[in-house]
Enzyme design. Sequence first.
Site, PDB file in Angstrom:
ATOM      1  CB  SER A  70      -0.823  -0.039   0.774  1.00  0.00           C
ATOM      2  OG  SER A  70      -2.148   0.725   1.085  1.00  0.00           O
ATOM      3  CG  HIS A 112      -5.750  -3.174   0.739  1.00  0.00           C
ATOM      4  ND1 HIS A 112      -4.703  -2.420  -0.362  1.00  0.00           N
ATOM      5  CD2 HIS A 112      -4.818  -1.488   1.834  1.00  0.00           C
ATOM      6  CE1 HIS A 112      -4.478  -1.134  -0.540  1.00  0.00           C
ATOM      7  NE2 HIS A 112      -4.335  -0.782   1.033  1.00  0.00           N
ATOM      8  CG  ASP A 156      -6.814  -3.657  -3.668  1.00  0.00           C
ATOM      9  OD1 ASP A 156      -7.003  -2.156  -2.790  1.00  0.00           O
ATOM     10  OD2 ASP A 156      -5.774  -3.056  -2.825  1.00  0.00           O
TER      11      ASP A 156
END
Length: 536
Positions: free
Chosen positions: A189, A443, A403
């Site tokens: 991320s 995610h 995601d």
Amino acid sequence: MMLGKLPFLQTILSIHAASVDFDSACDNIASQAASIANTTVFFSEVVPAGTNLSFVNPTCDAVGVASSQVTLADMCRVALNVSTSDQSGIAMEAWLPRNWTGRFLSTGNGGLAGCIQYADMAYGAGLGFATVGANNGHNGSSGQPFYNNSEVLEDFVFRSIQTNVLVGKEITKMFYGSPHNFSYYFGCSTGGRQGFQSVQDFPDYFDGVLAGSPGFNFNSLMSYFGRFFEILGTPDSPTFITAEQWSGLIHENVLKQCDTIDGVADGIIEDPNLCDYKPEELICAPGSNSSDCLTATQVEALRQVFSPMYGLHGNLMFPRQQPGGEDTAYVETLYTGGTPISFASDWFHYVVYDPSFNVTKLNLTDYQYAEDLNPFNIATFNGDLSAFKARNGKVIIYHGQADIMISPIETELYYNHVARTMALPPTELDDFMRFFRISGMSHCYAGDGAWQFGQHLSAVGGNLTAENLNPDQNALTALVRWVEEGIAPDTLLGTKYVNDTPELGVEFSRRHCRYPLRNTYDRMGNSSVPESWSCQ
Ligand SMILES: *[C@@H]1O[C@H](CO)[C@@H](O)[C@H](O)[C@H]1NC(C)=O
Ligand SMILES: *[C@@H]1O[C@H](CO)[C@@H](O)[C@H](O)[C@H]1NC(C)=O
Ligand SMILES: *[C@@H]1O[C@H](CO)[C@@H](O)[C@H](O)[C@H]1NC(C)=O
Ligand SMILES: *[C@@H]1O[C@H](CO)[C@@H](O)[C@H](O)[C@H]1NC(C)=O
Ligand SMILES: *[C@@H]1O[C@H](CO)[C@@H](O)[C@H](O)[C@H]1NC(C)=O
Ligand SMILES: *[C@@H]1O[C@H](CO)[C@@H](O)[C@H](O)[C@H]1NC(C)=O
Ligand SMILES: *[C@@H]1O[C@H](CO)[C@@H](O)[C@H](O)[C@H]1NC(C)=O
Ligand SMILES: *[C@@H]1O[C@H](CO)[C@@H](O)[C@H](O)[C@H]1NC(C)=O
Ligand SMILES: *[C@@H]1O[C@H](CO)[C@@H](O)[C@H](O)[C@H]1NC(C)=O
Ligand SMILES: *[C@@H]1O[C@H](CO)[C@@H](O)[C@H](O)[C@H]1NC(C)=O
Ligand SMILES: *[C@@H]1O[C@H](CO)[C@@H](O)[C@H](O)[C@H]1NC(C)=O
Ligand SMILES: *[C@@H]1O[C@H](CO)[C@@H](O)[C@H](O)[C@H]1NC(C)=O
């Protein structure tokens, strides 16, 4: 599985015992490290494997960083402060394992947060890396420290990682008495973005980088978050869609339209690029029960969520959401909170404008302004990776196809941008950069797909067994093997455990393909076994 049957694992776990006495070296490192410029050492201490460490960083649990972590190796833990200007500095830690492999590892961060990712630290040190992590220049989950302090913002954008790596390598050398042989990075991320910023701008830092769900095009990513509120509104808006409608009605309708495109009705859309989802199917017929359908106004909002975001000049700012992730908890943070998600409101309050700005009024003018502002080039979208390629660096990217925090299409856009910028086709990019699309993964980790492939401590079930570390099914050890032995990963074998619990056994496993190849079911075999699929 015995270590002896896997020669590579002997290599990854082999030890170059420090020639000095470990305990006294750990005492001494505090005063040695204090000689590094701008550094204050808080403490150094020997921590045995199996110790449950506690941390004080109150709001970090809000971004999924636990306040305790059990260590997986005997190590020397060093905690220090390094100032980066007269009004900024990083808090960092180095976890130096007794059983050092000669490898260095830097970890990254998440969201806007100033939280050391201790699970990543434990994983790295457990694998014998001298592992470092930093607080990204501020503590806690809020972006408030950026306000009126561009030095703190600069740390967040790149200087925390830069400082952490330079100081961390120095401490590693001081402690073991010899420099590292190989240098690695892993993060997801914001951590994926930080890894790529190093590949782009500091290409000599790492021999290998594992970057998950990278926050490429970061400015517009923040706007993209804000736009969901603009589209969906508060619970009393006619455009609002409830969490139950997302995870039930809409997710089921997405699967009805797209799950079997890949030939298997398993709740996983193998390649959501092939899903041209038509939400109009959900419009309530006259007189029908409104819990089974949506109003035309809601369907128009839904269509916008699944449409790309364009700027004031018709420029593409961010791609569409991929259909398939409507059953994940991120729906509640992104779509149904009744306010823009905190990443977006903090970014506009503390970086783009000021706290008096009313984020419920965010619109395209603001998004374009934010994209043009691009502080310290946080966009992280430079497509020229030739310096990293030339120094023989390797980068593995992974991105969950379900995601919804960061659309996986953005990573395809970046990959294609690198190909065009460097004038190299995917077969040539494969020499130094491979991008794996992980079907059914949310995610960074979790989801309905075969999401466990060693990218995080939770993705080895917290268990450093030889099987979990096998580079065919572990992205981190695959990176090490690629860098050190020249064996590049063709696929990443992911595992889905029953209820995500290894003790309950394997539900299915699947080999994930590297972009632009597509995982293709042969329609004869058992879809739960990887041999029934191939990359085409
Ligand atoms: C570690 O300690 C914390 C409290 O500080 C506790 O909540 C947690 O359960 C402990 N973890 C283990 C594995 O014992
Ligand atoms: C260090 O390596 C030795 C030899 O492989 C092993 O016996 C020992 O358990 C390891 N110690 C730790 C703390 O990992
Ligand atoms: C120490 O920090 C100052 C800014 O506070 C900076 O100018 C200087 O370059 C730093 N020194 C080193 C060796 O990083
Ligand atoms: C650590 O650095 C931060 C930021 O520069 C500073 O506010 C703090 O006082 C420092 N703490 C110590 C103990 O040096
Ligand atoms: C680094 O590599 C050299 C050459 O292979 C080896 O002799 C040395 O032990 C390695 N150093 C460490 C710390 O592993
Ligand atoms: C962050 O927390 C660390 C550890 O508690 C502390 O030393 C440091 O001063 C804090 N940094 C800031 C900027 O408050
Ligand atoms: C931020 O900086 C501006 C201009 O330097 C100043 O007017 C304002 O008072 C500052 N605000 C805060 C909260 O420090
Ligand atoms: C709609 O269906 C739900 C459940 O099937 C039922 O509880 C509800 O009473 C129905 N509402 C109307 C207006 O028919
Ligand atoms: C922000 O704007 C919304 C609607 O545009 C309004 O309802 C709200 O009162 C405003 N908030 C503040 C603090 O001004
Ligand atoms: C955005 O809102 C501002 C007022 O808050 C307005 O001046 C501007 O025209 C709006 N931009 C667009 C593209 O609607
Ligand atoms: C780790 O693996 C061992 C042996 O396979 C197993 O007994 C244990 O339950 C596993 N632990 C976790 C947390 O999965
Ligand atoms: C398909 O493979 C899974 C996993 O090996 C196995 O549990 C299942 O029984 C197989 N199904 C059939 C129909 O053979």
